[in-house]
Design a protein around this motif. Structure first.
Motif, PDB file in Angstrom:
ATOM      1  N   UNK A 126       0.934  -6.488 -11.475  1.00  0.00           N
ATOM      2  CA  UNK A 126      -0.239  -5.769 -11.975  1.00  0.00           C
ATOM      3  C   UNK A 126      -1.242  -5.593 -10.842  1.00  0.00           C
ATOM      4  N   UNK A 127      -1.591  -4.348 -10.580  1.00  0.00           N
ATOM      5  CA  UNK A 127      -2.505  -4.018  -9.498  1.00  0.00           C
ATOM      6  C   UNK A 127      -3.699  -3.240 -10.025  1.00  0.00           C
ATOM      7  N   UNK A 128      -4.780  -3.306  -9.272  1.00  0.00           N
ATOM      8  CA  UNK A 128      -5.966  -2.505  -9.572  1.00  0.00           C
ATOM      9  C   UNK A 128      -6.338  -1.710  -8.315  1.00  0.00           C
ATOM     10  N   UNK A 129      -6.310  -0.368  -8.389  1.00  0.00           N
ATOM     11  CA  UNK A 129      -6.033   0.482  -9.562  1.00  0.00           C
ATOM     12  C   UNK A 129      -4.559   0.465  -9.959  1.00  0.00           C
ATOM     13  N   UNK A 130      -4.283   0.875 -11.187  1.00  0.00           N
ATOM     14  CA  UNK A 130      -2.941   0.825 -11.739  1.00  0.00           C
ATOM     15  C   UNK A 130      -2.101   1.991 -11.203  1.00  0.00           C
ATOM     16  N   UNK A 135       2.495   3.876  -3.416  1.00  0.00           N
ATOM     17  CA  UNK A 135       1.357   4.789  -3.279  1.00  0.00           C
ATOM     18  C   UNK A 135       0.165   4.070  -2.665  1.00  0.00           C
ATOM     19  N   UNK A 136      -0.102   2.854  -3.114  1.00  0.00           N
ATOM     20  CA  UNK A 136      -1.271   2.116  -2.628  1.00  0.00           C
ATOM     21  C   UNK A 136      -1.113   1.654  -1.183  1.00  0.00           C
ATOM     22  N   UNK A 148      -4.852  -6.631  -1.511  1.00  0.00           N
ATOM     23  CA  UNK A 148      -5.205  -8.010  -1.200  1.00  0.00           C
ATOM     24  C   UNK A 148      -5.565  -8.775  -2.462  1.00  0.00           C
ATOM     25  N   UNK A 149      -5.601 -10.071  -2.318  1.00  0.00           N
ATOM     26  CA  UNK A 149      -5.979 -10.955  -3.427  1.00  0.00           C
ATOM     27  C   UNK A 149      -7.480 -10.830  -3.694  1.00  0.00           C
ATOM     28  N   UNK A 150      -7.908 -10.816  -4.965  1.00  0.00           N
ATOM     29  CA  UNK A 150      -9.345 -10.691  -5.265  1.00  0.00           C
ATOM     30  C   UNK A 150     -10.190 -11.797  -4.641  1.00  0.00           C
ATOM     31  N   UNK A 177      -4.667  -7.462  -6.160  1.00  0.00           N
ATOM     32  CA  UNK A 177      -3.554  -8.068  -6.899  1.00  0.00           C
ATOM     33  C   UNK A 177      -4.112  -8.792  -8.120  1.00  0.00           C
ATOM     34  N   UNK A 178      -3.806  -8.303  -9.300  1.00  0.00           N
ATOM     35  CA  UNK A 178      -4.277  -8.941 -10.525  1.00  0.00           C
ATOM     36  C   UNK A 178      -3.284  -9.966 -11.058  1.00  0.00           C
ATOM     37  N   UNK A 179      -1.997  -9.674 -10.930  1.00  0.00           N
ATOM     38  CA  UNK A 179      -0.966 -10.604 -11.402  1.00  0.00           C
ATOM     39  C   UNK A 179       0.286 -10.409 -10.577  1.00  0.00           C
TER      40      UNK A 179
END
Length: 458
Positions: A126-130, A135-136, A148-150, A177-179
């Motif tokens: 799970x990434x932000x943005x989704x 692509x990211x 990167x990690x929050x 990186x959210x999860x």
């Protein structure tokens, strides 16, 4: 008092509760000590069960595949072809470095992850943005993207859209990186993760001859793992790769959790056992007030067997009440902690009635059992001395408890203590560790007793 009535279990229970209600205020310490100890035991045990079930429910996601091959150099082409013929394979390259913000302020250790298109084989990233990983991490306007990690972003004081220095290249922070399903369980000793593309690695200039790079090949196969490993080892007998299966990882995780949980549960049981001293003092004071009542009942013709049964029932009722209340509070605290943790325990635990029975009802029943056992273990000696009081003291105006409990009661106390210790060791996730703890406590107690006796003689 008619003999047939005095031996009626229902009458004994009703008399025990009525007599108990008349002086329940004198047993507040009794109940408080038991409830506190049982609460800690129930909360610790239930949390351990929830965490264990959650982590072990999807060990494949934690490992990253059914099998992981860890090496310091790329696998040969023939090995990769053999693996692709039996399933899917995903490569994750890892190496450590120091990163800083665009202004060169703040230097932090980070773990660079270079992921391929098949990552992850199990679980979800799970990434932000989704947006897709490719692509990211793609190059835009001359800069490669980095996810990167929050926590690392917070430490650097950066956010999405800012720049970060990795080696000789400047990256654009394109996501957070959210999860991460295979996030390591070893407290990020290697640093917080940063994900970049395969092409961006060359721009950093970090991988050179002699650089330490870990190549983790995750394999997903529908074959039996034992058969797969046997055939793989036969095909490549001289391989020096470290091979780990998800079953082995499950065993390691379970063993580590058992050790941690045993230590925490032993602390909770120690608190419960220390609280037993308050139970003993409280029941001793309560029975001192009941010595006149006990002697009067004996004088009026109540036989010894129903008299013993009445006060044993009282202890059982108090222990059951404290066990259920303490167990309910402990499970409530555990449920609150799990709800506050959010998705931390959402790895797919067991479903259905069997799962609820294992995670919640079993700890509640065991809390009740240990509440009752603790009450009896610490109350039995005081009860034995009170019931051994001579009724003739009524004629002298003062009834005194016997100085020592009868031999049969002493034997019963030791047997009950042995049952208590055995039940504790049986319940512990790691009985071996619990036995060593008990042995150490026994040796220390023996040394202290010997020291006290030596000082008295001196």
């Amino acid at each position: 008092m008619p003999p047939e009535r005095s031996t009626n279990p229902l009458w004994m229970l009703r008399f025990a509760i009525t007599d108990l209600r008349s002086r329940i205020s004198a047993l507040k310490i009794f109940l408080a000590c038991l409830i506190l100890g049982v609460t800690l035991v129930a909360a610790t045990a239930s949390l351990y069960r929830v965490i264990e079930q959650s982590l072990l429910a999807d060990t494949r996601a934690l490992l990253g595949g059914d099998v992981e091959l860890d090496t310091s150099e790329p696998l040969p082409d023939e090995a990769l072809e053999w693996i692709r013929a039996t399933g899917n394979i995903s490569l994750v390259r890892e190496f450590d470095t120091i990163v800083s913000g665009s202004g060169g302020d703040g230097f932090f250790r980070a773990e660079i992850l270079v992921l391929d298109a098949l990552y992850p084989l199990y679980g979800e990233l799970e990434l932000t943005p989704d947006e897709p990983l490719g692509v990211l991490t793609a190059q835009k306007e001359g800069q490669w993207g980095a996810i990167i990690d929050p926590l690392l972003a917070e430490r650097l004081g950066q956010s999405v859209g800012d720049q970060i220095e990795i080696g000789a290249a400047t990256f654009r922070i394109s996501g957070l990186i959210q999860k991460q399903p295979d996030r390591s369980l070893n407290a990020n000793w290697r640093g917080l993760p940063i994900m970049i593309s395969e092409q961006a690695v060359e721009a950093t200039g970090l991988i050179r001859p002699g650089s330490r790079v870990d190549y983790e090949y995750r394999v997903q196969t529908e074959q039996n793992l034992d058969t797969w490993l046997e055939e793989f080892e036969q095909a490549f007998p001289d391989a020096r790769w470290e091979i780990t299966t998800f079953a082995e990882r499950s065993e390691r995780i379970s063993e580590r959790l058992d050790q941690i949980a045993t230590a925490l549960i032993l602390i909770a049981f120690t608190t419960l056992f220390i609280g037993g001293l308050g139970v003993a003092n409280s029941i001793h004071a309560y029975l001192d007030e009941k010595l006149g009542t006990i002697a009067t009942l004996q004088t009026l013709g109540l036989r010894r067997k129903p008299l013993v049964g009445i006060y044993l029932l009282q202890i059982g009722v108090l222990g059951s009440l404290a066990g259920l209340v303490g167990g309910g509070i402990g499970l409530g605290l555990s449920a609150l902690a799990i709800s506050l943790a959010g998705d931390a325990f959402a790895l797919a635990g067991p479903d259905g009635a069997g799962g609820w029975f294992s995670l919640w009802l079993v700890p509640l029943l065991l809390s009740w059992l240990f509440g009752v056992l603790t009450a009896y273990v610490f109350a039995l000696p005081a009860l034995a001395r009170a019931l051994a009081a001579a009724p003739a003291g009524l004629f002298r105006g003062q009834v005194e408890a016997a100085p020592n409990e009868p031999r049969s009661w002493r034997i019963a106390s030791y047997l009950l203590l042995a049952v208590y210790i055995g039940a504790t060791l049986f319940w512990l996730p790691s009985p071996h560790l619990g036995f060593l703890f008990l042995l150490a406590v026994t040796l220390l107690w023996g040394l202290l007793e010997g020291l006290i006796k030596g000082l008295r003689r001196g």
